[in-house]
Enzyme design. Structure first.
Site, PDB file in Angstrom:
ATOM      1  N   CYS A 154      -1.106   6.074   9.212  1.00 52.63           N
ATOM      2  CA  CYS A 154      -1.484   4.717   8.781  1.00 52.63           C
ATOM      3  C   CYS A 154      -2.636   4.859   7.801  1.00 52.63           C
ATOM      4  O   CYS A 154      -2.718   5.844   7.088  1.00 52.63           O
ATOM      5  CB  CYS A 154      -1.836   3.848   9.993  1.00 52.63           C
ATOM      6  N   ARG A 192       0.842  -1.203   0.000  1.00 52.16           N
ATOM      7  CA  ARG A 192       0.000   0.000   0.000  1.00 52.16           C
ATOM      8  C   ARG A 192       0.876   1.252   0.000  1.00 52.16           C
ATOM      9  O   ARG A 192       0.557   2.234  -0.659  1.00 52.16           O
ATOM     10  CB  ARG A 192      -0.940  -0.008   1.202  1.00 52.16           C
TER      11      ARG A 192
END
Length: 196
Positions: free
Chosen positions: A151, A79
């Site tokens: 995050c 990611r």
């Protein structure tokens, strides 16, 4: 699921089936630490949470050298580099310019995901990612003393913050969390993103 042609299994799982998950088997009462909630109202203390404007200033290096920070992202490596899809629709892939990647799962014990690895290993993971130790008399490193943890949604960034403090690389005053995290950054058309 059925309307889309998905198959269903029927029947009852055997007691020893590995797919069967029971919270009681994890012995949470013994493994979950207790924490004291602290509310910081002193205006002389730094915030523990930063917003999009503050992170944009860091990315764009608009702060004075003494206020500069490093951003560390807890998302998976895929990611982070933009090769794995984001789990939320509409988010661009990649990472903030200058950010470092420490997937929070790398900090967890392989045999017990409710615990961190030994702190010397956690420290080594952060150092390998680029978060270097700082001594109080190190003027060159003082510009990178502050760490902003990010995050996907602002939750697992807390694991990075705890790991940084517990392994001794940073004091809690030097750690903040970008609670908007990738949901806010990746959904904006005006934020810079790097993908590999």
């Amino acid at each position: 699921w059925k309307d889309c042609g998905g198959e269903l299994e029927e029947g009852q799982l055997a007691e020893d089936d590995e797919r069967l998950f029971r919270m009681g088997d994890l012995d949470w009462e013994e493994k979950t630490p207790t924490y004291q909630v602290v509310v910081r109202n002193d205006n002389n203390q730094d915030d523990v949470v930063v917003d999009m404007d503050q992170v944009l200033n860091i990315v764009n290096q608009k702060n004075d050298a003494a206020d500069a920070a490093v951003i560390v992202d807890a998302r998976s490596a895929g990611r982070f580099v933009g090769t794995a899809p984001e789990p939320r629709p509409g988010l661009r892939g990649g990472h903030m310019p200058g950010a470092l990647n420490v997937p929070f799962t790398d900090l967890l014990d392989a045999d017990d995901k409710t615990k961190f690895k030994p702190m010397n290993e956690v420290r080594d993971i952060f150092i390998k990612a680029g978060i270097l130790p700082i001594s109080d008399d190190d003027d060159e490193a003082s510009s990178r003393r502050k760490v902003v943890c990010s995050c996907g949604s602002g939750v697992t960034a807390a694991a990075l913050a705890i790991g940084l403090e517990e392994c001794g690389l940073r004091n809690k005053e030097d750690i903040t969390i970008f609670d908007g995290s990738w949901i806010e950054w990746g959904s904006s058309d005006s934020t810079p993103i790097i993908s590999d």
